[in-house]
Design a protein around this motif. Structure first.
Motif, PDB file in Angstrom:
ATOM      1  N   GLY A 209      38.437  55.819  43.348  1.00 30.53           N
ATOM      2  CA  GLY A 209      37.133  55.963  42.712  1.00 30.53           C
ATOM      3  C   GLY A 209      37.102  55.623  41.247  1.00 30.53           C
ATOM      4  N   LYS A 210      38.236  55.319  40.664  1.00 36.76           N
ATOM      5  CA  LYS A 210      38.250  54.852  39.277  1.00 36.76           C
ATOM      6  C   LYS A 210      39.546  54.086  39.040  1.00 36.76           C
ATOM      7  N   ILE A 211      39.548  53.310  37.977  1.00 37.83           N
ATOM      8  CA  ILE A 211      40.727  52.523  37.621  1.00 37.83           C
ATOM      9  C   ILE A 211      41.519  53.314  36.586  1.00 37.83           C
ATOM     10  N   ALA A 212      42.676  53.830  37.011  1.00 34.53           N
ATOM     11  CA  ALA A 212      43.512  54.645  36.128  1.00 34.53           C
ATOM     12  C   ALA A 212      44.921  54.656  36.690  1.00 34.53           C
ATOM     13  N   ASP A 213      45.880  54.994  35.851  1.00 34.61           N
ATOM     14  CA  ASP A 213      47.278  55.061  36.275  1.00 34.61           C
ATOM     15  C   ASP A 213      47.420  56.029  37.453  1.00 34.61           C
ATOM     16  N   GLY A 214      48.157  55.584  38.474  1.00 33.81           N
ATOM     17  CA  GLY A 214      48.407  56.426  39.626  1.00 33.81           C
ATOM     18  C   GLY A 214      47.353  56.363  40.703  1.00 33.81           C
ATOM     19  N   TYR A 215      46.257  55.651  40.450  1.00 36.32           N
ATOM     20  CA  TYR A 215      45.191  55.543  41.447  1.00 36.32           C
ATOM     21  C   TYR A 215      45.420  54.327  42.347  1.00 36.32           C
ATOM     22  N   GLU A 216      44.869  54.393  43.549  1.00 35.17           N
ATOM     23  CA  GLU A 216      44.982  53.272  44.472  1.00 35.17           C
ATOM     24  C   GLU A 216      44.295  52.039  43.897  1.00 35.17           C
ATOM     25  N   ALA A 217      44.880  50.880  44.175  1.00 35.08           N
ATOM     26  CA  ALA A 217      44.314  49.619  43.688  1.00 35.08           C
ATOM     27  C   ALA A 217      43.211  49.172  44.634  1.00 35.08           C
ATOM     28  N   SER A 218      42.079  49.879  44.577  1.00 34.17           N
ATOM     29  CA  SER A 218      40.916  49.552  45.392  1.00 34.17           C
ATOM     30  C   SER A 218      39.706  49.470  44.471  1.00 34.17           C
ATOM     31  N   PHE A 219      39.103  48.290  44.406  1.00 29.73           N
ATOM     32  CA  PHE A 219      37.982  48.127  43.485  1.00 29.73           C
ATOM     33  C   PHE A 219      37.188  46.877  43.830  1.00 29.73           C
ATOM     34  N   LEU A 220      35.998  46.800  43.248  1.00 27.66           N
ATOM     35  CA  LEU A 220      35.148  45.622  43.327  1.00 27.66           C
ATOM     36  C   LEU A 220      34.899  45.117  41.911  1.00 27.66           C
ATOM     37  N   ALA A 221      34.576  43.853  41.779  1.00 28.57           N
ATOM     38  CA  ALA A 221      34.260  43.282  40.472  1.00 28.57           C
ATOM     39  C   ALA A 221      33.070  42.345  40.605  1.00 28.57           C
ATOM     40  N   TRP A 222      32.294  42.256  39.535  1.00 24.85           N
ATOM     41  CA  TRP A 222      31.101  41.411  39.514  1.00 24.85           C
ATOM     42  C   TRP A 222      31.174  40.416  38.361  1.00 24.85           C
ATOM     43  N   TYR A 223      30.364  39.398  38.425  1.00 28.21           N
ATOM     44  CA  TYR A 223      30.316  38.410  37.352  1.00 28.21           C
ATOM     45  C   TYR A 223      29.880  39.049  36.041  1.00 28.21           C
ATOM     46  N   ARG A 224      28.924  39.969  36.128  1.00 24.82           N
ATOM     47  CA  ARG A 224      28.394  40.603  34.929  1.00 24.82           C
ATOM     48  C   ARG A 224      28.359  42.116  35.136  1.00 24.82           C
TER      49      ARG A 224
END
Length: 264
Positions: A209-224
């Motif tokens: 649910g967030k990008i931080a040390d120790g968290y799973e590498a699961s995320f989405l990204a957008w152009y903007r």
């Protein structure tokens, strides 16, 4: 399943403490990690088929004893108050139905309710899309007034809010659109509700649910950045789940991970 097969499999009807404990145990035996309990106007004589306050207390206690995470469907403010006092994991719905004999005041929480919810670390999933799918005209305006009242109190008390539409033909994006239209939350708040808070509600204890040390590498990204570009929310440029690339239409991740001195 046929309709006659649903009791005891799709749901459990209980009316005594013994039946309640047995039903919770069956849910646990099925391998579940969460259990959903129903409060349906528990304070009204014609409240329907939900749990009474006494049976609800037994269900919550037994669920916690067996390691199940209790989440609760509610219909009115009294249901919300009871669920929060029981320190459940999440309330999934805020009151949203104005019946012929129901005063909208019965749907409106007090200032003390969200304060206790925050103190007890109870999450809330408002599901505002449900009412927007049911009502038009004056009834929708009245329901939106109830929503704004409840959500403003939850926001000001810093209650953890997650987003979900609770209808099979709607998605998170629909819920986000209706929530944004109420004009109560910033773009950053909306993203937190849709990601960090939602992940914590659905998967308590899991580091997502967030990008931080120790968290799973699961995320989405957008152009903007989405605040200011919400029309692009349904079309992420790339996505990763547990370290595996699910989509990368522009090759952005590959470029970002290439050493600077190796780039053309």
């Amino acid at each position: 399943l046929k309709a006659e097969d649903l009791p005891g499999q799709a749901f459990h009807n209980v009316s005594t403490p013994a039946e309640t404990r047995a039903a919770v145990a069956r849910v646990k035996a099925n391998g579940a990690s969460l259990i959903k309990l129903y409060l349906l106007d528990h304070d009204r004589p014609d409240g329907g088929d939900g749990l009474s306050a006494a049976i609800f207390a037994v269900a919550v206690a037994e669920a916690k004893k067996l390691g199940l995470t209790p989440i609760v469907h509610i219909e009115n403010a009294a249901d919300f108050r009871l669920a929060v006092a029981a320190k459940v994991h999440a309330v999934v719905h805020m009151p949203y139905f104005i019946g012929k004999d129901r005063d909208p005041a019965q749907l409106m929480i007090t200032a003390k309710d969200p304060t206790l919810a925050a103190a007890n670390k109870v999450h809330v999933v408002p599901t505002v899309a449900v009412a927007h799918g049911m009502y038009d005209g004056d009834r929708l305006v009245r329901m939106q007034a109830v929503m704004r009242h409840n959500l403003t109190l939850l926001r000001d008390a810093k209650v953890s809010i997650g987003l979900g539409a609770d209808q099979w033909n709607l998605t998170l994006h629909d819920e986000m659109a209706y929530m944004r239209a109420l004009g109560l939350f910033s773009g950053a708040d909306m993203l937190t509700m849709a990601t960090t808070n939602g992940a914590q509600i659905a998967f308590p204890g899991r580091k997502i649910g967030k990008i931080a040390d120790g968290y799973e590498a699961s995320f989405l990204a957008w152009y903007r950045p989405l605040p200011g570009a919400w029309s692009e929310a349904r079309d992420p440029a790339m996505g990763m789940r547990e370290g595996q690339i699910m989509a990368d239409t522009g090759g952005f991740l590959a470029k970002a991970c290439t050493k600077a001195d190796s780039k053309p």
